[in-house]
Write an enzyme that holds these catalytic residues in place. Structure first.
Site, PDB file in Angstrom:
ATOM      1  CB  CYS A  25     -18.297 -14.358  21.529  1.00  0.00           C
ATOM      2  SG  CYS A  25     -17.595 -12.722  21.691  1.00  0.00           S
ATOM      3  CB  CYS A  33     -13.786  -9.438  25.037  1.00  0.00           C
ATOM      4  SG  CYS A  33     -14.948  -9.153  26.382  1.00  0.00           S
ATOM      5  CB  CYS A 113     -20.553  -7.481  22.704  1.00  0.00           C
ATOM      6  SG  CYS A 113     -21.192  -8.480  24.071  1.00  0.00           S
ATOM      7  CG  ASN A 360     -34.084  -7.685  43.841  1.00  0.00           C
ATOM      8  OD1 ASN A 360     -34.379  -7.120  42.791  1.00  0.00           O
ATOM      9  ND2 ASN A 360     -33.074  -8.499  43.918  1.00  0.00           N
ATOM     10  CB  CYS A 387     -27.414 -10.064  42.197  1.00  0.00           C
ATOM     11  SG  CYS A 387     -26.912  -8.628  43.145  1.00  0.00           S
TER      12      CYS A 387
HETATM   13  C1  LIG Z   1     -30.834  -5.264  42.805  1.00  0.00           C
HETATM   14  S1  LIG Z   1     -31.685  -3.739  42.591  1.00  0.00           S
HETATM   15  C2  LIG Z   1     -33.341  -4.339  42.627  1.00  0.00           C
HETATM   16  C3  LIG Z   1     -34.370  -3.485  41.973  1.00  0.00           C
HETATM   17  C4  LIG Z   1     -35.740  -4.111  41.752  1.00  0.00           C
HETATM   18  N1  LIG Z   1     -36.183  -4.969  42.828  1.00  0.00           N
HETATM   19  C5  LIG Z   1     -35.829  -4.839  40.434  1.00  0.00           C
HETATM   20  O1  LIG Z   1     -36.297  -5.961  40.376  1.00  0.00           O
HETATM   21  O2  LIG Z   1     -35.428  -4.245  39.420  1.00  0.00           O
HETATM   22  C6  LIG Z   1     -31.470  -2.999  44.139  1.00  0.00           C
HETATM   23  C7  LIG Z   1     -32.178  -1.672  44.296  1.00  0.00           C
HETATM   24  O3  LIG Z   1     -31.962  -1.217  45.640  1.00  0.00           O
HETATM   25  C8  LIG Z   1     -31.871   0.189  45.624  1.00  0.00           C
HETATM   26  N2  LIG Z   1     -31.262   0.568  46.911  1.00  0.00           N
HETATM   27  C9  LIG Z   1     -29.959   0.548  47.262  1.00  0.00           C
HETATM   28  N3  LIG Z   1     -29.818   0.892  48.554  1.00  0.00           N
HETATM   29  C10 LIG Z   1     -31.072   1.130  49.040  1.00  0.00           C
HETATM   30  C11 LIG Z   1     -31.588   1.507  50.313  1.00  0.00           C
HETATM   31  N4  LIG Z   1     -30.792   1.706  51.357  1.00  0.00           N
HETATM   32  N5  LIG Z   1     -32.918   1.661  50.448  1.00  0.00           N
HETATM   33  C12 LIG Z   1     -33.743   1.463  49.389  1.00  0.00           C
HETATM   34  N6  LIG Z   1     -33.304   1.105  48.151  1.00  0.00           N
HETATM   35  C13 LIG Z   1     -31.991   0.932  47.988  1.00  0.00           C
HETATM   36  C14 LIG Z   1     -31.105   0.490  44.367  1.00  0.00           C
HETATM   37  O4  LIG Z   1     -31.320   1.820  43.944  1.00  0.00           O
HETATM   38  C15 LIG Z   1     -31.687  -0.547  43.391  1.00  0.00           C
HETATM   39  O5  LIG Z   1     -32.781  -0.020  42.694  1.00  0.00           O
END
Ligand SMILES: C[S@@+](CC[C@H](N)C(=O)[O-])C[C@H]1O[C@@H](n2cnc3c(N)ncnc32)[C@H](O)[C@@H]1O
Length: 429
Positions: A25, A33, A113, A360, A387
């Site tokens: 890059c 950056c 990028c 997740n 994450c």
């Molecule tokens: C890291 S993302 C994961 C999405 C999905 N599992 C994927 O693989 O793409 C976290 C998700 O949690 C949702 N979220 C955040 N707070 C929440 C809550 N209190 N109840 C349900 N969903 C929630 C967000 O909108 C987001 O879509």
């Protein structure tokens, strides 16, 4: 979030120059950056260091992930892996800059990028010309003047594009609508065009109002997973199965399409023994819950005969997308169900306890209350995709009966310290 270095590095001292190699890059090499702090380190070395750091961090917790249970990490491509660009627009309508704001608030153009997939890189100059043609004045943060704040571009694995103009007001929405035919000619794979209205003077990327200007209001993200029962590493020639996901405008999608495929495929492989109903001893269908399900990636990857899957997600738009994808996959309503709501208040112990729970959550983790309810509910198997290994370690400590049996690092964000981790938890000693 991207950042820039306070000072430029002399190109004569860069690592690529010292090694006599072509830099990955140019923007990193010349100090424009600094979003990718490890870019000068070869990716296999970066990944080995990331793995060592995450293994040590999670081995140290109150409910440790033993070093021996880690599978080989899922490695990303070094570049062209980002399926979305979040570009701050600065400069002037005649000469817009698409990228980030540097120190002092001056714009830094990052349209070259190399992390973006080629379709995004090709689209950005076209969009810059549209900004000029429509006279969209970039928003000036210090003067609080101007109309165009961000350009958000997502590319599907098939090369289709979703383009969103984040505007301060509705003033230019009709201009954007009128520009659609020309934009389609310049970007034949443009599938979704919208104006997002973000009127407040705050560092938030998008607002609650979305005005979709195309017939389609979501992007079809056709992922490919290895055939059932085949490990991702052995997938070559095995005939992939399709995982079609619908991404609406204001919903989360994993940034790195290749790594998202590896993540969903690993979850499916690990879940198989918990979910397979033996033909010799048929039982009731296996129950799966996917909490924080977004547009349904885990839920739909795990859907199959003899399974009942429930996905819960706070974004109603994401749930609409997940339901549409289930229909596209011809999954009957009694096999896969998606509900919009707050996953953190659910109690998996309130009714029939699911055979498998997938979580997740966002970076903050699932939190004390949900973790304690999962611990008390007697759920036998949990797949936790995180994450943020720090919040993951805290949540694991709150579920001491669920012991980590397998773990894997997914390099969703190469060249940075960010890590996606999947842990397979089973109840018992
Ligand atoms: C890291 S993302 C994961 C999405 C999905 N599992 C994927 O693989 O793409 C976290 C998700 O949690 C949702 N979220 C955040 N707070 C929440 C809550 N209190 N109840 C349900 N969903 C929630 C967000 O909108 C987001 O879509």
């Amino acid at each position: 979030m991207r950042s820039v270095a306070p000072a430029r590095t002399s190109s004569s001292t860069t690592s690529a120059a010292r090694a006599g190699s072509t830099p990955l890059c140019a923007l990193h090499e010349d100090g424009t950056c600094r979003s990718c702090p490890h870019m000068s380190t070869p990716l296999p070395v970066q990944l080995a260091r990331k793995q060592a750091r995450i293994v040590a961090l999670l081995a140290d917790g109150a409910n440790p992930v033993p070093a021996a249970v880690w599978e080989r990490p899922a490695a990303s491509a070094p570049k062209r892996f980002r399926n979305k660009a979040k570009m701050v627009v600065s400069g002037t309508a005649a000469k817009p800059l698409l990228g980030i704001l540097g120190p002092g608030g001056h714009g830094v153009d990052l349209r070259t990028c190399p992390l973006h997939v080629p379709e995004i890189e090709a689209a950005l100059p076209v969009l810059a010309r549209t900004v000029t043609a429509l006279g969209l004045t970039p928003y000036d943060v210090s003067a609080r003047r101007g109309e165009l704040k961000h350009l958000l571009v997502t590319a599907s694995p098939d090369g289709d594009l979703m383009v969103r103009f984040v505007l301060r007001s509705r003033r230019h929405v009709d201009d954007l609508r009128a520009a659609l035919p020309g934009l389609r000619r310049a970007l034949p794979t443009l599938a979704v065009l919208s104006a997002n209205i973000q009127p407040v003077h705050q560092a938030i990327i998008e607002g609650p109002e979305e005005i979709v200007l195309t017939d389609d209001d979501r992007l079809l993200m056709r992922l490919h997973l290895p055939a059932w029962g085949v490990a991702e590493e052995d997938a070559a020639g095995a005939g992939p199965t399709e995982l079609p996901l619908y991404l609406p405008t204001r919903s989360f999608f994993q940034t790195n399409t290749g790594i998202a495929q590896a993540l969903y495929a690993t979850a499916r492989r690990w879940a198989d023994d918990a979910l397979t109903v033996p033909a010799a001893a048929p039982t009731a269908p296996r129950q799966v819950w996917d909490l924080f399900c977004g547009v349904g990636g885990f839920a739909l990857a795990l859907a199959g005969p003899d399974r009942r899957v429930l996905g819960v997600e706070v974004s109603a738009a994401a749930i609409d997308g997940a339901r549409a994808a289930a229909r596209l996959m011809k999954l009957p309503d009694d096999r896969v169900r998606f509900e919009a709501g707050d996953a953190s208040v659910l109690d998996p112990g309130a009714g029939a306890v699911p055979d498998l729970l997938v979580v997740n959550p966002p970076r903050r983790g699932i939190g004390a209350e949900l973790a304690e309810r999962i611990e008390a509910a007697g759920v036998e198997r949990v797949l936790y995709s995180s994450c943020n290994p720090t919040s993951l370690a805290k949540d694991l400590a709150r579920m001491p009966s669920l012991r980590p049996r397998r773990a894997r690092l997914f390099d969703m964000f190469p060249h940075t310290d960010h890590a996606e981790v999947l842990v397979d938890l089973r109840r018992g000693r």
